[in-house]
Write an enzyme that holds these catalytic residues in place. Structure first.
Site, PDB file in Angstrom:
ATOM      1  N   SER A   1      -9.755  -0.670   7.150  1.00  0.00           N
ATOM      2  CA  SER A   1      -9.198  -0.493   5.809  1.00  0.00           C
ATOM      3  C   SER A   1      -8.477  -1.702   5.228  1.00  0.00           C
ATOM      4  O   SER A   1      -8.158  -1.706   4.040  1.00  0.00           O
ATOM      5  CB  SER A   1      -8.248   0.698   5.779  1.00  0.00           C
TER       6      SER A   1
ATOM      7  N   LYS B   1       0.856  -1.187   0.000  1.00  0.00           N
ATOM      8  CA  LYS B   1       0.000   0.000   0.000  1.00  0.00           C
ATOM      9  C   LYS B   1       0.895   1.240   0.000  1.00  0.00           C
ATOM     10  O   LYS B   1       1.913   1.270   0.714  1.00  0.00           O
ATOM     11  CB  LYS B   1      -0.891  -0.026   1.240  1.00  0.00           C
TER      12      LYS B   1
ATOM     13  N   SER C   1      -9.670   1.684   2.916  1.00  0.00           N
ATOM     14  CA  SER C   1      -8.840   2.420   2.007  1.00  0.00           C
ATOM     15  C   SER C   1      -7.785   1.585   1.284  1.00  0.00           C
ATOM     16  O   SER C   1      -7.217   2.067   0.292  1.00  0.00           O
ATOM     17  CB  SER C   1      -8.122   3.538   2.778  1.00  0.00           C
TER      18      SER C   1
HETATM   19  N1  GLN Z   1     -12.985   4.057   6.334  1.00  0.00           N
HETATM   20  C1  GLN Z   1     -12.443   4.499   7.577  1.00  0.00           C
HETATM   21  C2  GLN Z   1     -12.096   5.967   7.483  1.00  0.00           C
HETATM   22  O1  GLN Z   1     -12.408   6.532   6.502  1.00  0.00           O
HETATM   23  C3  GLN Z   1     -11.265   3.679   7.941  1.00  0.00           C
HETATM   24  C4  GLN Z   1     -10.060   3.987   7.203  1.00  0.00           C
HETATM   25  C5  GLN Z   1      -8.900   3.135   7.617  1.00  0.00           C
HETATM   26  O2  GLN Z   1      -9.030   2.106   8.272  1.00  0.00           O
HETATM   27  N2  GLN Z   1      -7.727   3.599   7.253  1.00  0.00           N
HETATM   28  O3  GLN Z   1     -11.558   6.543   8.369  1.00  0.00           O
END
Ligand code: GLN
Length: 477
Positions: A169, A70, A145
């Site tokens: 994420s 990532k 994400s």
């Molecule tokens: N979707 C969640 C957010 O927008 C989690 C994101 C993540 O785990 N990095 O904060």
């Protein structure tokens, strides 16, 4: 060349390398060709490295395999963008600890994957490189994400990848793409070299086609690190030892708060089918309650935005990435940030700055921390009674690109089932457990108490030894 590589798991390919049926460079070119062919359709990679390189000859169980990373994890000498314009053309000057460990174990880095900007999002639509596509239906999101990592693994553009998980994420995209995603216990994996989002929540973890590969990767990346003082001195772990074990005496909790309103009936059906499978194997299920679950989402958004607003102060246009034109410091900061950050990132910085401001700090931030403690207490109490908790990973299957992006609250709800384990710090994973009528993957989430990743691995491995959901590969047109 052996074209079945996509039907093989990572550990099977590693065995072929060991038996000299194929060499690491051939494996690399096989996957690199798949990336070149399919990535234009999936947009899962931000960059794929043209040249194969291996920096260790150590014979780990995954020796010679390629892995994707990532794009918020530093790889020395390579661009690190976090899918943000503000970091374009920024190069990492050191390796993250997980990268050093992968290199030492003899894995080769094949490229960086797409993500929501700074990991803010649940769909990969908040990327300055455009959204990644779900390989099961390219009109749909892969989740986020870490959506690029999940899409890449699901389409077998690479055997496995690393993601990061602040509130789901890793697990939510894994669920939407039909692969395994594992968020280890807070403190298990060093975050040295991970671009920080919510420092009290972030964990790096693997996204893989199956739990065996996942356990092998955890063996490689976990462990204390003098460069990250939040890593736990939990001793040497051998996660692969948890594979192939009996699960018949286990007791699993089903929290009633995770099966109510908002859960797609088709997801519920697949989760119930998985529960029935386990019941036949003499696993005991009990209903449990995690009564503060309803407060997890609001508490998370206060805590995560507060931490993010603080962590993102360093992106000022001077120290990293893109600098706006100008010769006065204040306006250069302002312009660099205005031009460099996307909408969602600005929203998070504003929300976080607000909740940390004097006068509101106690009202929002301190209160959210108290709620967090109550959520942790709920889990502590339940884990006195059960070995693990089983829930859906996501309330819905993959949604359409554009469906939720204009409504942040709707988007934030994608993580209702995954947020609590980050607030509590406990390990949690998403495991493929079926498909909807439209052939979209469904994932079940397994959670365990702190540092008990083994129990999740044990249950997941038993499930995958008796089912083939994880072996299904999307047809790429
Ligand atoms: N979707 C969640 C957010 O927008 C989690 C994101 C993540 O785990 N990095 O904060």
């Amino acid at each position: 060349m052996n074209l079945n590589l996509i039907e093989k798991s990572g550990y099977e390919i590693a065995r072929d390398i060991k038996d000299k049926k194929i060499n690491p460079e051939e494996v690399y070119s096989f996957f690199k060709e798949r990336i070149d062919k399919y990535n234009p359709r999936l947009n899962a990679f931000i960059e794929a490295y043209p040249d194969f390189s291996l920096s260790s000859s150590q014979n780990s169980s995954l020796f010679g395999l390629p892995i994707a990373i990532k794009d918020n994890i530093c790889i020395q000498g390579k661009e690190i963008t976090c899918a943000s314009k503000i970091l374009s053309s920024c190069r990492a000057v050191y390796d993250a600890t997980v990268i050093r460990k992968l290199k030492e174990a003899g894995l080769s880095l094949i490229g960086t994957t797409n993500m929501d900007e700074f990991a803010f999002g649940s769909s990969t639509e908040n990327s300055c490189y455009g959204p990644s596509k779900n390989p099961w239906d390219t009109d749909r999101v892969p989740g986020g994400s870490s959506g690029g990592s999940a899409a890449a693994v699901a389409a077998r553009l690479v055997p496995f990848a690393l993601g990061s998980d602040t509130a789901g994420s890793i697990r939510q995209p894994a669920s939407l793409c039909g692969v395994v995603g594992f968020k280890p216990t807070y403190g298990r994996v060093s975050r040295f070299g991970l671009v920080a989002f919510g420092s009290s929540l972030d964990q790096i973890g693997p996204i893989t086609g199956n739990i065996k590969d996942c356990a092998s990767l955890l063996d490689i990346i976990c462990g204390p690190d003098k460069f990250d003082s939040t890593t736990a001195q939990a001793g040497e772990q051998n996660f692969t030892e948890a594979l192939g074990q009996d699960i018949s005496s286990l007791k699993i909790g089903l929290p009633k708060e995770y099966f109510g309103e908002g859960l797609d009936p088709q997801i519920k059906e697949r989760i119930e089918a998985a529960i029935n499978f386990f019941k036949k194997e003499k696993v005991e299920f009990v209903q449990v309650s995690l009564p503060h679950t309803q407060y997890a989402l609001p508490a998370y958004y206060v805590i995560a935005c507060s931490e993010a607003s603080s962590n993102l102060q360093r992106f000022d246009g001077i120290r990293y990435g893109q600098r706006a034109q100008g010769n006065k410091l204040g306006p250069v900061y302002e312009k660099s940030r205005r031009l460099g950050f996307g909408r969602e990132t600005k929203r998070r910085i504003l929300l976080g700055t607000y909740s940390l401001s004097s006068g509101y700090y106690d009202l929002y931030y301190t209160r959210a921390l108290k709620v967090r403690r109550l959520i942790k207490n709920d889990f502590d109490r339940v884990f006195k009674e059960v070995d693990a908790i089983l829930t859906p990973s996501s309330p819905t299957p993959a949604f359409k690109i554009g469906e939720k992006i204009k409504d942040p609250l709707k988007m934030y709800l994608s993580d209702v089932y995954t947020i609590s384990s980050n607030l509590a710090g406990i390990p949690a994973a998403s495991i493929p457990c079926g498909f909807t009528k439209d052939n979209l993957p469904v994932g079940m989430q397994l959670m365990a108490k702190d540092f008990d990743e083994e129990i999740i691995i044990k249950i997941a491995d038993f499930f995958q030894s008796h089912t083939d959901f994880h072996q299904k590969i999307p047809q790429l047109k």
